[in-house]
Design a protein around this motif. Structure first.
Motif, mmCIF file in Angstrom:
data_model
loop_
_atom_site.group_PDB
_atom_site.id
_atom_site.type_symbol
_atom_site.label_atom_id
_atom_site.label_comp_id
_atom_site.label_asym_id
_atom_site.label_seq_id
_atom_site.Cartn_x
_atom_site.Cartn_y
_atom_site.Cartn_z
ATOM 1 N N THR A 1 0.827 -1.201 0.000
ATOM 2 C CA THR A 1 0.000 0.000 0.000
ATOM 3 C C THR A 1 0.862 1.252 0.000
ATOM 4 O OG1 THR A 1 -1.799 -1.125 1.170
ATOM 5 C CG2 THR A 1 -1.768 1.277 1.274
ATOM 6 N N ARG B 1 0.275 3.816 -2.976
ATOM 7 C CA ARG B 1 -0.505 5.009 -2.657
ATOM 8 C C ARG B 1 0.252 6.008 -1.803
ATOM 9 N NH1 ARG B 1 -5.764 4.388 -4.018
ATOM 10 N NH2 ARG B 1 -6.388 2.300 -4.620
ATOM 11 N N ARG C 1 -8.380 -4.043 0.527
ATOM 12 C CA ARG C 1 -8.437 -3.639 1.938
ATOM 13 C C ARG C 1 -8.398 -2.118 2.054
ATOM 14 N NH1 ARG C 1 -4.307 -6.694 5.868
ATOM 15 N NH2 ARG C 1 -5.571 -5.572 7.399
ATOM 16 N N TRP C 2 -7.557 -1.496 1.225
ATOM 17 C CA TRP C 2 -7.452 -0.037 1.268
ATOM 18 C C TRP C 2 -8.741 0.610 0.785
ATOM 19 C CZ3 TRP C 2 -4.486 3.543 3.353
ATOM 20 C CH2 TRP C 2 -4.629 4.867 2.890
ATOM 21 N N GLU C 3 -9.252 0.160 -0.335
ATOM 22 C CA GLU C 3 -10.453 0.767 -0.907
ATOM 23 C C GLU C 3 -11.655 0.597 0.013
ATOM 24 O OE1 GLU C 3 -10.569 2.694 -3.376
ATOM 25 O OE2 GLU C 3 -8.532 2.393 -4.113
ATOM 26 N N LEU D 1 -5.361 -1.181 8.508
ATOM 27 C CA LEU D 1 -4.455 -0.822 7.419
ATOM 28 C C LEU D 1 -4.417 0.685 7.207
ATOM 29 C CD1 LEU D 1 -2.567 -1.747 5.155
ATOM 30 C CD2 LEU D 1 -4.582 -1.947 3.668
ATOM 31 N N VAL D 2 -5.572 1.311 7.213
ATOM 32 C CA VAL D 2 -5.638 2.765 7.016
ATOM 33 C C VAL D 2 -4.917 3.497 8.145
ATOM 34 C CG1 VAL D 2 -7.201 4.749 6.913
ATOM 35 C CG2 VAL D 2 -7.748 2.670 5.646
ATOM 36 N N ALA E 1 -1.141 2.985 7.808
ATOM 37 C CA ALA E 1 -0.648 3.735 6.645
ATOM 38 C C ALA E 1 -0.579 5.224 6.941
ATOM 39 C CB ALA E 1 -1.537 3.464 5.435
ATOM 40 N N GLY F 1 -2.150 8.284 2.497
ATOM 41 C CA GLY F 1 -3.570 8.602 2.617
ATOM 42 C C GLY F 1 -3.821 9.933 3.276
#
Length: 207
Positions: free
Chosen positions: A10, A14, A133-135, A141-142, A145, A151
């Motif tokens: 990720t 991103r 998982r991110w979407e 995870l968010v 990150a 993000g």
């Protein structure tokens, strides 16, 4: 795939235009490992300390390595202390593991650079699962990150209103918070060193 491997991919897919710092990412990867060990019942969290949970580590070499490094006898290790100990050069270890698994390839371009060459994710089912998982806004995870700047104003058009997502589990929340604290501490060390270096240079330049 583990949360740590999903986080690494990720960060590459991103991450902000500036490269994610290896030190920041290493701390977050150590936190991601701890989250998975908590989820597997291999460890538990009491206050801010890590306690062996009795269950074996998930079937992943790096997770098994992380579990083996944990202190098995009292006094129990503080989460933040373990993040610093386990996190040393951990991003490089994950790069190697993902390259060996065929999840990364070396190129002359990419978002993250570890040396003269750059590495990029390969379009694999694992990469797509990490993207899913991110979407879906998966909270752990968010949150991990965001600790390394992914993000957070990265310009990918993904708006995540409502503040930091809640991982739900109390132990996981404690781990994620410790990751954020450790990354902020690392940034403070960087800034202090920059100030000290500038002051030293001024002394040599003179009035």
């Amino acid at each position: 795939m583990t949360t740590a491997k999903d986080l690494f991919i990720t960060a590459m897919d991103r991450g902000p235009e500036r490269a994610v710092g290896q030190g920041d990412l290493s701390l977050a990867l150590a936190g991601a490992e701890l989250v998975d060990l908590v989820g597997a019942g291999a460890v538990t969290v009491e206050d801010d300390r890590i306690v062996p949970g009795g269950s074996p580590a998930p079937d992943d070499r790096l997770l098994a390595e992380a579990l083996a490094l944990l202190t098995s006898r009292p006094p129990r290790e503080r989460i933040e202390d373990w993040l610093w100990r386990r996190g040393r050069d951990l991003s490089a270890a994950y790069q190697t593991a993902l390259e060996e698994d065929g999840e990364l390839e070396r190129k002359h371009g990419g978002l993250l650079s570890f040396g003269p060459e750059r590495v990029e994710p390969v379009d694999t089912p694992a990469r797509r699962r990490a993207a899913d998982r991110w979407e879906e806004g998966e909270p752990v995870l968010v949150s991990l990150a965001s600790a390394v700047g992914v993000g957070d104003g990265d310009g990918d058009g993904d708006e995540r209103d409502g503040g930091e997502p809640d991982p739900g589990d109390d132990a996981v929340t404690v781990v994620v918070a410790a990751v954020h604290d450790a990354v902020m501490e690392l940034e403070a060390v960087r800034q202090r060193r920059t100030i000290e270096s500038a002051a030293f240079a001024n002394v040599w330049r003179g009035p």
